[in-house]
Design a protein around this motif. Structure first.
Motif, mmCIF file in Angstrom:
data_model
loop_
_atom_site.group_PDB
_atom_site.id
_atom_site.type_symbol
_atom_site.label_atom_id
_atom_site.label_comp_id
_atom_site.label_asym_id
_atom_site.label_seq_id
_atom_site.Cartn_x
_atom_site.Cartn_y
_atom_site.Cartn_z
ATOM 1 N N CYS A 67 0.849 -1.199 0.000
ATOM 2 C CA CYS A 67 0.000 0.000 0.000
ATOM 3 C C CYS A 67 0.881 1.244 0.000
ATOM 4 C CB CYS A 67 -0.908 -0.016 1.210
ATOM 5 S SG CYS A 67 -2.118 -1.369 1.180
ATOM 6 N N SER A 68 0.261 2.382 -0.314
ATOM 7 C CA SER A 68 1.023 3.624 -0.452
ATOM 8 C C SER A 68 1.307 4.300 0.886
ATOM 9 C CB SER A 68 0.267 4.601 -1.355
ATOM 10 O OG SER A 68 0.072 4.044 -2.641
ATOM 11 N N CYS A 102 -3.821 5.894 6.264
ATOM 12 C CA CYS A 102 -4.918 6.843 6.057
ATOM 13 C C CYS A 102 -4.609 8.132 6.811
ATOM 14 C CB CYS A 102 -6.217 6.224 6.565
ATOM 15 S SG CYS A 102 -7.706 7.065 6.005
ATOM 16 N N CYS A 141 -10.132 5.037 5.947
ATOM 17 C CA CYS A 141 -9.790 4.360 4.695
ATOM 18 C C CYS A 141 -10.177 2.887 4.832
ATOM 19 C CB CYS A 141 -8.295 4.477 4.400
ATOM 20 S SG CYS A 141 -7.737 6.176 4.139
ATOM 21 N N GLU A 179 -11.042 -1.016 3.349
ATOM 22 C CA GLU A 179 -10.284 -1.936 2.500
ATOM 23 C C GLU A 179 -10.486 -1.576 1.028
ATOM 24 O OE1 GLU A 179 -9.724 -6.763 1.811
ATOM 25 O OE2 GLU A 179 -11.214 -6.003 3.228
ATOM 26 N N GLY A 180 -9.394 -1.464 0.320
ATOM 27 C CA GLY A 180 -9.454 -1.139 -1.100
ATOM 28 C C GLY A 180 -9.417 0.342 -1.399
ATOM 29 N N ALA A 181 -9.217 1.185 -0.376
ATOM 30 C CA ALA A 181 -9.176 2.632 -0.596
ATOM 31 C C ALA A 181 -8.051 2.988 -1.559
ATOM 32 C CB ALA A 181 -8.982 3.354 0.727
ATOM 33 N N VAL A 182 -8.299 3.993 -2.391
ATOM 34 C CA VAL A 182 -7.297 4.383 -3.392
ATOM 35 C C VAL A 182 -6.598 5.691 -3.031
ATOM 36 C CG1 VAL A 182 -8.482 3.154 -5.243
ATOM 37 C CG2 VAL A 182 -9.050 5.555 -4.781
ATOM 38 N N ASN A 183 -7.042 6.368 -1.949
ATOM 39 C CA ASN A 183 -6.323 7.554 -1.471
ATOM 40 C C ASN A 183 -6.450 7.626 0.047
ATOM 41 O OD1 ASN A 183 -8.683 9.333 -0.726
ATOM 42 N ND2 ASN A 183 -9.135 9.065 -2.914
ATOM 43 N N ASN A 184 -5.637 8.479 0.655
ATOM 44 C CA ASN A 184 -5.574 8.501 2.128
ATOM 45 C C ASN A 184 -6.616 9.414 2.776
ATOM 46 O OD1 ASN A 184 -4.512 10.993 1.491
ATOM 47 N ND2 ASN A 184 -2.703 10.795 2.823
ATOM 48 N N GLU A 214 -10.109 9.021 1.882
ATOM 49 C CA GLU A 214 -11.281 8.447 1.218
ATOM 50 C C GLU A 214 -12.591 8.977 1.799
ATOM 51 O OE1 GLU A 214 -12.920 4.026 0.070
ATOM 52 O OE2 GLU A 214 -12.253 4.392 2.121
#
Length: 227
Positions: free
Chosen positions: A2-3, A6, A12, A14-19, A21
């Motif tokens: 992961c990047s 959160c 955030c 599960e599966g969040a695409v930004n911190n 969300e």
């Protein structure tokens, strides 16, 4: 991998695409860094941090003089005080002590003596009634208010100085503790009934003239009385 975690004040899942969300959701919950779900705030605690009430990040215990519910801090209401931290209802620690007044947010039951012209009981400030005054501080009951002196009157409650009791204008007067001056007697005229004799005698009519109407329904500004 992961990047990163959160952002604080956000959730955030599960599966969040930004911190960032989703925002945490209101002052009743907090989201520290890396939150996958919001955490409820305990009663007696206040939520803090973040850019606003929807992005709170931490909790602190409610400070004395306040109560906290749903993560929101409010001052203890006037007439009550909060001497402890972590209070959770508007009842706070209790009512102000008799003889004292408590402004909103007070932390002690007896910090500020009741103001002049009033008495304080059960957390309530009550003006001394019309016809009385009090220049003293810290009164706790009605009977401690001082009646205006005889010869003065006042229809205004809450007087804090005897000088504010208004003197009656002669020939009017008053007893002590009155709200109005009573009418003054201007003249007494005797009309002799025949046969005419010096001075007053049975059968004379006395005409009484007052400065203004009396409080008797049968007496206006004049009254005729048989001697």
């Amino acid at each position: 991998a992961c990047s990163g975690p959160c952002a604080p004040g956000h959730v955030c899942r599960e599966g969040a695409v930004n911190n960032t969300e989703a925002q945490c959701g209101g002052p009743h919950v907090v989201c520290p860094i890396g939150s996958g779900a919001a955490v409820a705030v305990d009663e007696g605690d206040e939520s803090v941090g973040g850019a606003g009430p929807d992005t709170r990040t931490a909790t602190v215990q409610c400070v004395p003089g306040s109560w906290c519910s749903g993560g929101v801090r409010r001052p203890c209401p006037a007439g009550r005080y909060g001497s402890a931290a972590g209070l959770s209802t508007a009842a706070c620690s209790g009512v102000c002590a008799d003889g004292y007044e408590c402004a909103a947010g007070s932390v002690s039951a007896n910090t500020l003596p009741c103001r002049a012209g009033s008495y304080c009981r059960g957390g309530v400030i009550v003006a001394c009634p019309a016809g009385t005054y009090s220049s003293a501080l810290g009164l706790s009951r009605f009977g401690q208010c001082t009646p205006c002196p005889a010869g003065t009157a006042s229809a205004t409650p809450g007087l804090n100085d005897v000088a504010k009791c208004v003197p009656c204008e002669a020939p009017e007067g008053s007893g002590s503790g009155t709200t109005t001056c009573f009418p003054g007697l201007v003249s007494v005229v005797a009309d002799d009934a025949p046969p005419k004799v010096p001075g007053l005698s049975d059968g004379d009519t006395l005409t009484l003239t007052f400065t203004r109407p009396t409080n008797r329904p049968d007496v206006a500004t004049t009254a005729a009385v048989r001697q």
